[in-house]
Write a protein that holds these residues in place. Structure first.
Motif, PDB file in Angstrom:
ATOM      1  N   HIS A  32     -71.055  14.735  -0.477  1.00 58.42           N
ATOM      2  CA  HIS A  32     -69.586  14.402  -0.137  1.00 58.42           C
ATOM      3  C   HIS A  32     -69.112  14.333   0.889  1.00 58.42           C
ATOM      4  N   ASP A  33     -70.053  14.376   2.184  1.00 61.73           N
ATOM      5  CA  ASP A  33     -69.727  13.821   3.538  1.00 61.73           C
ATOM      6  C   ASP A  33     -69.784  12.388   3.713  1.00 61.73           C
ATOM      7  N   ASP A  34     -70.707  12.199   2.869  1.00 61.69           N
ATOM      8  CA  ASP A  34     -70.747  10.295   2.741  1.00 61.69           C
ATOM      9  C   ASP A  34     -69.513   9.620   2.367  1.00 61.69           C
ATOM     10  N   LEU A  92     -66.530  11.145   2.544  1.00 62.69           N
ATOM     11  CA  LEU A  92     -65.588  11.338   3.498  1.00 62.69           C
ATOM     12  C   LEU A  92     -65.651  10.322   4.767  1.00 62.69           C
ATOM     13  N   ASP A  93     -67.081  10.072   5.313  1.00 68.00           N
ATOM     14  CA  ASP A  93     -67.346   9.208   6.256  1.00 68.00           C
ATOM     15  C   ASP A  93     -67.320   7.603   5.815  1.00 68.00           C
ATOM     16  N   GLU A  94     -67.234   7.536   4.656  1.00 63.27           N
ATOM     17  CA  GLU A  94     -67.534   5.884   4.103  1.00 63.27           C
ATOM     18  C   GLU A  94     -68.703   5.427   4.426  1.00 63.27           C
ATOM     19  N   ASP A 126     -75.295   4.085   4.478  1.00 65.86           N
ATOM     20  CA  ASP A 126     -76.766   4.411   4.458  1.00 65.86           C
ATOM     21  C   ASP A 126     -77.200   6.008   4.753  1.00 65.86           C
ATOM     22  N   ARG A 127     -78.078   6.440   4.079  1.00 68.50           N
ATOM     23  CA  ARG A 127     -78.616   7.672   4.331  1.00 68.50           C
ATOM     24  C   ARG A 127     -80.093   7.905   4.017  1.00 68.50           C
ATOM     25  N   ARG A 128     -80.832   8.399   5.042  1.00 66.10           N
ATOM     26  CA  ARG A 128     -82.282   8.822   4.964  1.00 66.10           C
ATOM     27  C   ARG A 128     -82.962   7.122   4.695  1.00 66.10           C
ATOM     28  N   GLY A 170     -64.938  24.298   8.086  1.00 64.45           N
ATOM     29  CA  GLY A 170     -65.399  23.676   9.190  1.00 64.45           C
ATOM     30  C   GLY A 170     -65.099  22.217   9.193  1.00 64.45           C
ATOM     31  N   GLU A 171     -65.237  21.455   7.843  1.00 63.62           N
ATOM     32  CA  GLU A 171     -64.926  20.224   7.681  1.00 63.62           C
ATOM     33  C   GLU A 171     -63.318  20.071   7.602  1.00 63.62           C
ATOM     34  N   LEU A 172     -62.702  20.965   7.068  1.00 61.86           N
ATOM     35  CA  LEU A 172     -61.129  21.019   7.029  1.00 61.86           C
ATOM     36  C   LEU A 172     -60.514  21.019   8.656  1.00 61.86           C
ATOM     37  N   ARG A 177     -69.402  26.108  12.048  1.00 62.96           N
ATOM     38  CA  ARG A 177     -68.940  26.469  10.627  1.00 62.96           C
ATOM     39  C   ARG A 177     -69.660  25.158   9.667  1.00 62.96           C
ATOM     40  N   LYS A 178     -69.573  23.940  10.058  1.00 60.28           N
ATOM     41  CA  LYS A 178     -70.091  22.717   9.311  1.00 60.28           C
ATOM     42  C   LYS A 178     -71.302  22.822   9.078  1.00 60.28           C
ATOM     43  N   THR A 179     -72.287  22.894  10.166  1.00 65.09           N
ATOM     44  CA  THR A 179     -73.709  22.765  10.135  1.00 65.09           C
ATOM     45  C   THR A 179     -74.411  24.199  10.406  1.00 65.09           C
ATOM     46  N   PHE A 222     -78.968  21.056  16.637  1.00 69.68           N
ATOM     47  CA  PHE A 222     -79.186  20.079  15.577  1.00 69.68           C
ATOM     48  C   PHE A 222     -78.129  19.168  15.551  1.00 69.68           C
ATOM     49  N   GLN A 223     -76.772  19.898  15.337  1.00 69.84           N
ATOM     50  CA  GLN A 223     -75.653  18.939  15.295  1.00 69.84           C
ATOM     51  C   GLN A 223     -75.414  18.423  16.433  1.00 69.84           C
ATOM     52  N   VAL A 224     -75.541  18.970  17.544  1.00 71.30           N
ATOM     53  CA  VAL A 224     -75.273  18.046  18.870  1.00 71.30           C
ATOM     54  C   VAL A 224     -76.300  16.936  19.159  1.00 71.30           C
ATOM     55  N   VAL A 225     -77.584  17.060  18.665  1.00 71.66           N
ATOM     56  CA  VAL A 225     -78.516  16.057  18.722  1.00 71.66           C
ATOM     57  C   VAL A 225     -78.008  15.094  17.813  1.00 71.66           C
ATOM     58  N   ASP A 226     -77.684  15.513  16.495  1.00 65.36           N
ATOM     59  CA  ASP A 226     -76.977  14.257  15.608  1.00 65.36           C
ATOM     60  C   ASP A 226     -75.912  13.496  16.014  1.00 65.36           C
ATOM     61  N   ASP A 227     -74.989  14.383  16.866  1.00 66.14           N
ATOM     62  CA  ASP A 227     -73.578  13.715  17.429  1.00 66.14           C
ATOM     63  C   ASP A 227     -74.223  12.765  18.407  1.00 66.14           C
ATOM     64  N   GLY A 263     -81.930   5.961  10.248  1.00 71.97           N
ATOM     65  CA  GLY A 263     -82.167   5.987   8.777  1.00 71.97           C
ATOM     66  C   GLY A 263     -80.779   6.268   8.172  1.00 71.97           C
ATOM     67  N   LYS A 264     -79.537   6.424   8.874  1.00 72.69           N
ATOM     68  CA  LYS A 264     -78.433   6.635   8.407  1.00 72.69           C
ATOM     69  C   LYS A 264     -77.479   5.463   9.262  1.00 72.69           C
ATOM     70  N   THR A 265     -76.307   5.465   8.627  1.00 71.11           N
ATOM     71  CA  THR A 265     -75.121   4.542   9.223  1.00 71.11           C
ATOM     72  C   THR A 265     -74.784   5.386  10.413  1.00 71.11           C
TER      73      THR A 265
HETATM   74  C1  FPP Z   1     -72.486  16.309   8.153  1.00 73.50           C
HETATM   75  O1  FPP Z   1     -71.872  16.059   9.239  1.00 73.50           O
HETATM   76  C2  FPP Z   1     -71.629  17.264   7.426  1.00 73.50           C
HETATM   77  C3  FPP Z   1     -71.718  18.426   6.995  1.00 73.50           C
HETATM   78  C4  FPP Z   1     -72.791  19.300   7.867  1.00 73.50           C
HETATM   79  C5  FPP Z   1     -70.849  19.300   6.408  1.00 73.50           C
HETATM   80  C6  FPP Z   1     -70.363  18.547   5.186  1.00 73.50           C
HETATM   81  C7  FPP Z   1     -69.570  19.575   4.339  1.00 73.50           C
HETATM   82  C8  FPP Z   1     -68.604  18.899   3.558  1.00 73.50           C
HETATM   83  C9  FPP Z   1     -68.525  17.891   3.145  1.00 73.50           C
HETATM   84  C10 FPP Z   1     -67.936  19.969   2.705  1.00 73.50           C
HETATM   85  C11 FPP Z   1     -68.421  19.849   1.045  1.00 73.50           C
HETATM   86  C12 FPP Z   1     -68.789  21.461   0.884  1.00 73.50           C
HETATM   87  C13 FPP Z   1     -69.629  21.669  -0.223  1.00 73.50           C
HETATM   88  C14 FPP Z   1     -70.047  23.019  -0.387  1.00 73.50           C
HETATM   89  C15 FPP Z   1     -69.844  20.651  -1.346  1.00 73.50           C
HETATM   90  P1  FPP Z   1     -71.980  14.442   9.922  1.00 73.50           P
HETATM   91  O2  FPP Z   1     -71.109  13.590   9.274  1.00 73.50           O
HETATM   92  O3  FPP Z   1     -71.453  14.527  11.540  1.00 73.50           O
HETATM   93  O4  FPP Z   1     -73.545  14.107   9.847  1.00 73.50           O
HETATM   94  P2  FPP Z   1     -74.199  13.015   9.417  1.00 73.50           P
HETATM   95  O5  FPP Z   1     -74.500  12.071  10.558  1.00 73.50           O
HETATM   96  O6  FPP Z   1     -75.475  13.430   8.632  1.00 73.50           O
HETATM   97  O7  FPP Z   1     -73.211  12.152   8.260  1.00 73.50           O
END
Ligand code: FPP
Ligand code: MG
Length: 330
Positions: free
Chosen positions: A94-96, A98-100, A103-105, A156-158, A180-182, A218-223, A235-237
């Protein structure tokens, strides 16, 4: 899989076997008689990377029982590890959308290959299967807790979407979004892994805090990787946070600590999507280093949170796992 020091083979070897069983449970659960669905499931199986969440779930089970590796044979613990990975996969698919993201992994995303409708439905199929599998563990309270985790994830996403293009996003709000999101899901791996293995409440809580702090790091390093990494290594966009108007920790620190002229330039670069200019400014400041230092602090606090509990030699593996989160470049 995360590389674990061979010195810890007493746990690492059965852990590797249990992760194999988790993969089998995962694949069995999402199997479909329809080739169109089965193809998508095969594609998504490729998303399984470091298996951080199932590894933490299994290891927390061992830790909560003072290092007893026989808990790795528990079908319930293995099923829980498959459930958390399936929830994670659903959120990535789902995140991909939203983020359009393309690439992933190291491969194409489902949305880029098959379009948004298919990706949304595949994410739904995965989350539905995750709860179907969770229910088979037969612990209503566990399923309720998992439901609360996925509610929090969506919140978190909202909240993140609400703050899109918000240059006034402050550190506390950013922290709450990534918690919340991670982090809440990673925390659940520790807490619920310990619980399903029959650990004591206080130990499970400590493992939950360990996981939550690890999730923040993990999320701070991801950012940071999204800003300065490249597609081949990560390995991802990359560069998507800026493109999607997401302010992350390095940017927050840059804006917060900069003098007026740098501030104006940074805001201008952010608004115009000039990632090269922004990266130059970030590198000339200490914002990325400070963000990384914050992630390291979280890992250190994670390690402190499990001190004083009798986790046997699983404590060393949990420390290795924590270190791997900040040392990674993908
Ligand atoms: C990655 O963020 C995204 C998440 C950790 C959470 C995404 C959650 C949703 C889209 C809600 C959908 C929920 C369900 C229950 C199906 P990022 O974009 O910063 O990480 P990335 O670099 O891996 O894309
Ligand atoms: Mg994304």
């Amino acid at each position: 899989m995360i590389d674990l020091d061979p010195r810890h083979d007493r746990i690492a070897a059965p852990l590797g076997e249990a992760l194999g069983s988790v993969a089998t449970i995962f694949e069995g659960q999402i199997r479909s008689e329809y080739p169109a669905v089965a193809d998508l499931c095969t594609h998504v199986a490729r998303y399984r990377g470091k298996m951080l969440r199932p590894t933490l779930t299994l290891l927390s089970g061992v830790a909560a029982r003072g290092g007893d590796v026989t808990v790795l044979e528990s079908h319930d613990l293995q099923r829980l590890a498959a459930v958390v990975e399936m929830i994670h996969m659903a959120t990535l698919v789902h995140d991909d959308v939203l983020d359009e993201a393309d690439d992933r992994r190291g491969g194409s995303t489902v949305n880029s290959l098959r379009g948004n409708e298919t990706a949304v439905m595949l994410g739904d199929y995965l989350i539905s299967n995750a709860f179907h599998l969770a229910a088979s563990i037969g612990d209503a309270d566990l399923t309720e807790r998992l439901g609360r985790v996925t509610n929090t994830l969506c919140e978190g996403e909202l909240v993140q979407l609400h703050h899109r293009d918000d240059l006034g996003l402050d550190f506390q709000t950013y922290l709450e979004i990534i918690r919340r999101k991670t982090a809440v899901l990673v925390g659940a791996c520790g807490r619920l892994g310990g619980r399903v293995a029959g650990g004591e409440e206080a130990t499970c809580e400590a493992l939950g805090e360990f996981g939550e702090r690890l999730g923040i790091a993990f999320q701070v390093v991801d950012d940071i990787l999204d800003l300065e990494g490249d597609l081949e290594t990560v390995g991802k966009t990359v560069g998507l946070d800026l493109r999607k108007g997401k302010l992350t920790l390095p940017m927050i620190l840059l804006l917060d600590g900069s003098d007026a002229s740098v501030f104006v330039d940074a805001v201008e670069s952010f608004r115009s999507g000039d990632s090269t200019g922004l990266l130059k400014m970030l590198r000339e400041s200490d914002a990325i280093d400070r963000a990384r230092a914050f992630a390291v602090e979280q890992v250190e606090a994670a390690i402190v949170s499990i001190n004083g509990f009798d986790l046997g030699d699983s404590q060393d593996l949990l420390r290795d796992l924590a270190a791997a989160v900040v040392e990674r470049n993908h």
